[in-house]
Design an enzyme around this catalytic site. Sequence first.
Site, mmCIF file in Angstrom:
data_model
loop_
_atom_site.group_PDB
_atom_site.id
_atom_site.type_symbol
_atom_site.label_atom_id
_atom_site.label_comp_id
_atom_site.label_asym_id
_atom_site.label_seq_id
_atom_site.Cartn_x
_atom_site.Cartn_y
_atom_site.Cartn_z
ATOM 1 N N GLU A 264 0.817 -1.214 0.000
ATOM 2 C CA GLU A 264 0.000 0.000 0.000
ATOM 3 C C GLU A 264 0.851 1.265 0.000
ATOM 4 O O GLU A 264 0.683 2.156 -0.833
ATOM 5 C CB GLU A 264 -0.924 -0.002 1.218
ATOM 6 C CG GLU A 264 -1.956 1.112 1.227
ATOM 7 C CD GLU A 264 -3.075 0.863 0.241
ATOM 8 O OE1 GLU A 264 -3.438 1.815 -0.461
ATOM 9 O OE2 GLU A 264 -3.569 -0.275 0.164
ATOM 10 N N ASP A 268 1.521 4.075 -3.036
ATOM 11 C CA ASP A 268 1.192 5.485 -2.834
ATOM 12 C C ASP A 268 2.366 6.402 -3.137
ATOM 13 O O ASP A 268 2.239 7.376 -3.881
ATOM 14 C CB ASP A 268 0.728 5.717 -1.388
ATOM 15 C CG ASP A 268 -0.706 5.283 -1.156
ATOM 16 O OD1 ASP A 268 -1.395 5.014 -2.149
ATOM 17 O OD2 ASP A 268 -1.130 5.220 0.007
ATOM 18 N N SER A 463 -7.091 2.186 -4.127
ATOM 19 C CA SER A 463 -5.882 2.725 -3.515
ATOM 20 C C SER A 463 -4.833 3.042 -4.576
ATOM 21 O O SER A 463 -3.847 3.733 -4.291
ATOM 22 C CB SER A 463 -5.309 1.740 -2.495
ATOM 23 O OG SER A 463 -5.072 0.485 -3.087
ATOM 24 N N ASP A 508 -16.676 10.290 -19.582
ATOM 25 C CA ASP A 508 -17.833 9.656 -18.951
ATOM 26 C C ASP A 508 -17.773 8.142 -19.169
ATOM 27 O O ASP A 508 -17.737 7.672 -20.309
ATOM 28 C CB ASP A 508 -19.118 10.236 -19.550
ATOM 29 C CG ASP A 508 -20.357 9.809 -18.780
ATOM 30 O OD1 ASP A 508 -20.202 9.217 -17.689
ATOM 31 O OD2 ASP A 508 -21.471 10.077 -19.260
ATOM 32 N N ASP A 531 -22.407 8.395 -11.635
ATOM 33 C CA ASP A 531 -22.984 7.151 -11.120
ATOM 34 C C ASP A 531 -22.126 6.655 -9.955
ATOM 35 O O ASP A 531 -20.978 7.075 -9.790
ATOM 36 C CB ASP A 531 -23.088 6.082 -12.217
ATOM 37 C CG ASP A 531 -21.740 5.707 -12.825
ATOM 38 O OD1 ASP A 531 -20.894 5.147 -12.095
ATOM 39 O OD2 ASP A 531 -21.524 5.997 -14.021
#
Length: 561
Positions: A264, A268, A463, A508, A531
């Site tokens: 993680e 990042d 993430s 979109d 959405d």
Amino acid sequence: QNMLKATFVLLVLVSIAYCSIFSVSRVFKEDDVSIVIPKQYELIGKSSGNEKLELTIAIKQRNFDRLEEILLDISNPQSQNYGNYLSLDQIHRLMAPKPEVVSLIREWLYKHDIVGKLISPGFMKVITTVDKVEELLKVEFSNFRHKEKDIIISRSLEYYSVPKNIGQFVDFITGVTNFPRSYQKVNYENKLDDDQYVTPESIQQMYNIKIPPFNSKNIQAVASFLDQYFDPKDLESFQSKFDLGNCTIDETFGDNNNNAPGVECSLDVQYLQGVSNCSITTYDYSTPGQVGVNEPWLDFLQTLDSQTSNFPYLISMSYQDYEYTVSLDYALRANQEFAKNSARGITFITGSGDWGVGCKIATGCGTFNADFPSSSPYVISTGATILIEGKEQGVDFSSGGFSNYFGQPSYQSQAVNAYLAQSNKPNESYFNISGRAFPDVAAIGTYYQVFVNGRQTDVAGTSASTPCFGSMLSMINTLRLNSNLPTLGWAHAFLYQADQTNSNAYNDITVCQPQDHQCCDSYFECVTGWDPQTGLGTPNYDVLSSLAMSSSMFPSFSGKN
């Protein structure tokens, strides 16, 4: 015999009176969430009275309604006050608890032979022993062992209470009931071909990114939790592999264990920097260890609360949990802290979650579960997409939905109400139609090439999309600072108005994989416009960055750039 009856009645009345007095004189805190022992932990026995405990008392703040009024004004693109951010001192003077409230809480602790240390205007740290806390909060503590890490923590399986005169000034106390959770990697194995591999260069091409000139004033940051660390050697390998600039973490707040890098944190730090070719000064806020909440949001925010200068203008936080596992008081206070720092010109961004609609047997299979802090109206929520035959689709794990804690903010009303007005949606019994809707946007979220422990590996999840979009917002901050303009700060109004102003601001996403829905019979589907799987869509950086600099969209910029 009559005297015995009278004595018995008197004792009963005294007992009832005592119970009544106790119930009136004390109030429970955080009793709106279930106390559950996570499967990673096992009960090993009662805590010893002399064991050390560390607690944090969140003292209620003042004037949050006034802060929100100010923030709405200075974050409105059409306002002449746009970007007139507050200093930390101004925020503290507006919101800090009164001195007499702090004294009252200290006196309460002192009566139990406990010393409280004020670590910021709204938080008090306590380090004491189990026996004293048990008496203070009227609970019993037990020890629990993490089955994999062999770490022992003390927690109570009882709801804690405080005197009523104290409770009116306390939001909650951390380190009592909540268990820390473990990081879980998203394993996405439906790869079709090598074209799906995601690198900094492929992201730049996908979203029409042009790297702005360096500005020494611009700072961004990663917030790392749950024993997630990075290894500078992995960062060097990443830099070399993809021919980037000088990729370094310029400052780390907290501990970083180079010998135990996590997926993680590595993801990042590599992609928050890599998308901009490592052209932005980057910090790491490391809050590892086993703390008393799902994610130590407040521990990290307390560090930020002490920085009067050289603080980051964007913070990427790629962590989520189910909203219902966080008490309402905790969520509201964390929300206040996000808002306070937004008023300083800081942008917070997170992933929308990796479990689709969040349907769980434990909460019934007729309800979708929102995520936190995605549900905070002061945090940008980022969904995820996947490349299929060269085109982006919403990926199945990308979470989205509607908060049960926070109402729908005005900045998203037009976009979200258009979604609610169309027919291609689940039965409204599944979700709270009046809640804050998320995600706000989306970005590619699969097959990121990340270096962890010396090896290149595939990583997927919201993430991944979070630092990707976060890096783009940071580059907009660079553009603005290069023109002596304010940073984005609370950017939501801009992001939604950009969609209304230029239909090319976002791509979109109208085709999606079926959203993960576990035991529920329904899920959200992609539609034209916003959405709950891909938000407004994925960014067209070239258009979005131009709008961010536009004096027609930001009248206060007229004559300044």
